[in-house]
Scaffold this motif. Structure first.
Motif, PDB file in Angstrom:
ATOM      1  N   LYS A 101       0.686  -1.314  -0.098  1.00 22.07           N
ATOM      2  CA  LYS A 101       0.171  -0.289   0.141  1.00 22.07           C
ATOM      3  C   LYS A 101       1.197   0.830   0.098  1.00 22.07           C
ATOM      4  N   GLY A 102       0.575   1.805  -0.633  1.00 24.01           N
ATOM      5  CA  GLY A 102       1.063   3.145  -0.992  1.00 24.01           C
ATOM      6  C   GLY A 102       2.781   3.023  -1.675  1.00 24.01           C
ATOM      7  N   SER A 103       2.950   2.568  -2.138  1.00 25.06           N
ATOM      8  CA  SER A 103       4.026   2.266  -2.835  1.00 25.06           C
ATOM      9  C   SER A 103       4.558   2.658  -4.480  1.00 25.06           C
ATOM     10  N   PHE A 104       5.266   2.234  -4.835  1.00 26.94           N
ATOM     11  CA  PHE A 104       5.635   3.119  -6.539  1.00 26.94           C
ATOM     12  C   PHE A 104       6.286   1.712  -7.023  1.00 26.94           C
ATOM     13  N   THR A 105       5.648   1.658  -7.977  1.00 32.01           N
ATOM     14  CA  THR A 105       6.228   0.558  -8.478  1.00 32.01           C
ATOM     15  C   THR A 105       6.323   0.368 -10.104  1.00 32.01           C
ATOM     16  N   THR A 106       7.547   0.348 -10.924  1.00 31.09           N
ATOM     17  CA  THR A 106       7.582   0.435 -11.939  1.00 31.09           C
ATOM     18  C   THR A 106       8.186  -1.143 -12.800  1.00 31.09           C
ATOM     19  N   ILE A 107       7.130  -1.363 -13.486  1.00 28.60           N
ATOM     20  CA  ILE A 107       7.605  -2.871 -14.622  1.00 28.60           C
ATOM     21  C   ILE A 107       7.763  -2.063 -15.518  1.00 28.60           C
ATOM     22  N   ILE A 108       9.115  -3.112 -16.445  1.00 26.49           N
ATOM     23  CA  ILE A 108       9.901  -3.048 -17.942  1.00 26.49           C
ATOM     24  C   ILE A 108       9.345  -3.866 -17.773  1.00 26.49           C
TER      25      ILE A 108
ATOM     26  N   GLN B 163      14.228   5.874 -11.277  1.00 24.12           N
ATOM     27  CA  GLN B 163      13.907   6.528 -10.457  1.00 24.12           C
ATOM     28  C   GLN B 163      12.495   5.766  -9.419  1.00 24.12           C
ATOM     29  N   SER B 164      11.987   4.764  -9.784  1.00 21.00           N
ATOM     30  CA  SER B 164      10.463   3.982  -9.015  1.00 21.00           C
ATOM     31  C   SER B 164      11.116   3.374  -7.147  1.00 21.00           C
ATOM     32  N   LYS B 165      10.883   3.239  -6.629  1.00 22.72           N
ATOM     33  CA  LYS B 165      11.518   2.431  -5.655  1.00 22.72           C
ATOM     34  C   LYS B 165      11.261   1.078  -5.897  1.00 22.72           C
ATOM     35  N   ARG B 166      10.780   0.239  -6.685  1.00 20.42           N
ATOM     36  CA  ARG B 166      10.121  -0.985  -7.172  1.00 20.42           C
ATOM     37  C   ARG B 166      10.412  -1.199  -8.240  1.00 20.42           C
ATOM     38  N   VAL B 167      11.279  -1.681  -9.110  1.00 19.95           N
ATOM     39  CA  VAL B 167      11.547  -1.667 -10.967  1.00 19.95           C
ATOM     40  C   VAL B 167      11.201  -3.793 -10.627  1.00 19.95           C
ATOM     41  N   ILE B 168      10.012  -4.021 -11.780  1.00 21.73           N
ATOM     42  CA  ILE B 168      10.015  -4.975 -12.263  1.00 21.73           C
ATOM     43  C   ILE B 168       9.983  -5.720 -13.327  1.00 21.73           C
ATOM     44  N   THR B 169      11.020  -6.448 -14.076  1.00 26.97           N
ATOM     45  CA  THR B 169      10.843  -6.731 -15.181  1.00 26.97           C
ATOM     46  C   THR B 169      10.426  -7.882 -15.344  1.00 26.97           C
ATOM     47  N   LEU B 170       9.924  -8.305 -16.907  1.00 23.34           N
ATOM     48  CA  LEU B 170       8.577  -9.119 -17.208  1.00 23.34           C
ATOM     49  C   LEU B 170       9.557  -9.467 -18.439  1.00 23.34           C
ATOM     50  N   GLN B 171       9.475 -10.885 -18.618  1.00 29.02           N
ATOM     51  CA  GLN B 171      10.992 -11.349 -19.741  1.00 29.02           C
ATOM     52  C   GLN B 171       9.558 -12.467 -20.213  1.00 29.02           C
ATOM     53  N   ASP B 172       9.264 -12.652 -21.273  1.00 29.71           N
ATOM     54  CA  ASP B 172       8.209 -14.120 -22.031  1.00 29.71           C
ATOM     55  C   ASP B 172       7.353 -14.242 -21.940  1.00 29.71           C
ATOM     56  N   GLY B 173       6.410 -13.296 -20.119  1.00 31.46           N
ATOM     57  CA  GLY B 173       5.592 -13.953 -19.626  1.00 31.46           C
ATOM     58  C   GLY B 173       5.823 -14.195 -18.369  1.00 31.46           C
ATOM     59  N   SER B 174       7.303 -14.302 -17.720  1.00 36.17           N
ATOM     60  CA  SER B 174       7.261 -14.153 -16.241  1.00 36.17           C
ATOM     61  C   SER B 174       7.790 -13.038 -15.776  1.00 36.17           C
ATOM     62  N   ILE B 175       8.340 -12.152 -14.130  1.00 32.10           N
ATOM     63  CA  ILE B 175       9.640 -12.115 -13.486  1.00 32.10           C
ATOM     64  C   ILE B 175      10.583 -12.327 -13.778  1.00 32.10           C
ATOM     65  N   VAL B 176      11.576 -11.746 -13.640  1.00 29.12           N
ATOM     66  CA  VAL B 176      12.985 -12.417 -14.113  1.00 29.12           C
ATOM     67  C   VAL B 176      13.772 -11.575 -12.920  1.00 29.12           C
ATOM     68  N   CYS B 177      13.087 -10.553 -12.807  1.00 31.36           N
ATOM     69  CA  CYS B 177      13.658  -9.419 -12.058  1.00 31.36           C
ATOM     70  C   CYS B 177      12.751  -8.494 -10.940  1.00 31.36           C
ATOM     71  N   ASP B 178      12.749  -8.646  -9.912  1.00 26.54           N
ATOM     72  CA  ASP B 178      12.386  -7.706  -8.948  1.00 26.54           C
ATOM     73  C   ASP B 178      13.060  -6.759  -8.335  1.00 26.54           C
ATOM     74  N   SER B 179      13.831  -5.455  -8.089  1.00 23.36           N
ATOM     75  CA  SER B 179      14.581  -4.562  -7.628  1.00 23.36           C
ATOM     76  C   SER B 179      14.592  -3.885  -7.318  1.00 23.36           C
ATOM     77  N   ALA B 180      14.935  -3.051  -5.921  1.00 27.40           N
ATOM     78  CA  ALA B 180      14.805  -1.566  -5.354  1.00 27.40           C
ATOM     79  C   ALA B 180      15.753  -0.582  -6.352  1.00 27.40           C
ATOM     80  N   GLY B 181      15.177   0.586  -6.834  1.00 32.95           N
ATOM     81  CA  GLY B 181      15.860   1.680  -7.867  1.00 32.95           C
ATOM     82  C   GLY B 181      15.916   2.362  -6.529  1.00 32.95           C
ATOM     83  N   GLU B 182      15.848   4.086  -7.068  1.00 29.21           N
ATOM     84  CA  GLU B 182      16.299   5.186  -6.512  1.00 29.21           C
ATOM     85  C   GLU B 182      15.217   5.480  -5.537  1.00 29.21           C
ATOM     86  N   MET B 183      15.099   5.843  -4.184  1.00 28.58           N
ATOM     87  CA  MET B 183      13.771   6.534  -4.002  1.00 28.58           C
ATOM     88  C   MET B 183      13.635   7.995  -4.974  1.00 28.58           C
TER      89      MET B 183
END
Ligand SMILES: Nc1ncnc2c1ncn2[C@@H]1O[C@H](COP(=O)(O)OP(=O)(O)OP(=O)(O)O)[C@@H](O)[C@H]1O
Ligand SMILES: [Mg+2]
Length: 228
Positions: A32-39, A207-227
């Motif tokens: 709740k209240g988080s900012f997540t980017t999906i690439i 620039q987002s706190k959390r970055v999720i990377t999708l590849q071929d329909g799966s999450i391959v990376c879930d990492s913290a970016g900058e605040m």
């Protein structure tokens, strides 16, 4: 606390030999209240995931829980109602109604819900995203950036719990795109609605706190970016 839980989502398009697995068992918990980017590359499943998370596309299997409500266990009408109230969505195409003014477009989710638009809040948003002078204009009278900021104001007009944005700058030049992103970040800081942003732009993602990377329909990376 997780406000949005995406559990083991599988989504396949097409039939027979044309089967295309767009999402391949995706699990994701959003605080709740988080900012997540999906690439992820084109075709990796970003829009499919966002549409499923937003209650727009039913998955083949798996669940989406918004504040513990299982979206796809609801009847269509209940789901539409919940979506209008709790989820704001911004797409790459602005999807404004051409016959409606800026203000009418922004009030549309409230009208559809037969509730009174919160004009004080809407004025606040319009002020923040510098659209106050444009309330009575029609979409064709606006620049692309202004149209997208209108779409953002519409998405936020009902104070949704969650804002989903799918390549909101995809149809804009660099400067207008920056203004739309600034507006998204600014509204996030002020209103703190949980935000999920899909973008191709790695700089934005960092620039987002959390970055999720999708590849071929799966999450391959879930990492913290900058605040943010
Ligand atoms: N309605 C549909 N019918 C058939 N196949 C679809 C449909 N929507 C998406 N797909 C396929 O599912 C896969 C994932 O698509 P999706 O739109 O989620 O990708 P994306 O990551 O958002 O791509 P982009 O960056 O180009 O927007 C792609 O291979 C796409 O061709
Ligand atoms: Mg997409």
């Amino acid at each position: 606390m997780s406000i949005l839980k995406i559990e083991n989502i599988v989504k396949t398009y097409g039939k027979g030999s044309g089967l295309m697995k767009a999402l391949n068992g995706v699990d994701l918990a959003i605080e709740k209240g988080s900012f997540t980017t999906i690439i992820g590359r084109s075709g990796s499943g970003k829009s499919t995931l966002l549409n499923i998370a937003g209650g727009l596309t039913a998955p083949d299997s798996g669940r989406v829980l918004l504040e513990e409500t299982d979206l796809y266990s609801l009847k269509d009408r209940e789901l539409s109602k919940l979506r209008r109230k709790k989820i704001g969505i911004v797409f790459q195409a602005f999807n404004l109604i051409p016959e409606f003014t800026v203000l009418e477009n922004i009030c549309l989710p409230s009208y559809l819900d037969q509730s009174k638009p919160n004009m004080k809040f809407i004025d606040e948003i319009l002020d923040f995203i510098e659209l106050s002078g444009m309330k009575d204009k029609y979409p064709y009278e606006l620049s692309g950036g202004e149209q997208q900021r209108t779409a953002l104001a519409r998405a936020l007009s009902t104070k949704p719990e969650v804002l989903l944005a799918d390549e909101p700058t995809g149809n804009l030049d660099l400067k207008s795109g920056e203004q739309v992103l600034d507006a998204i970040r600014y509204c996030y800081r002020i209103f703190n609605q949980t935000t999920l942003l899909v973008t191709h732009n790695l700089e934005i993602a960092q620039q987002s706190k959390r970055v999720i990377t999708l590849q071929d329909g799966s999450i391959v990376c879930d990492s913290a970016g900058e605040m943010i």
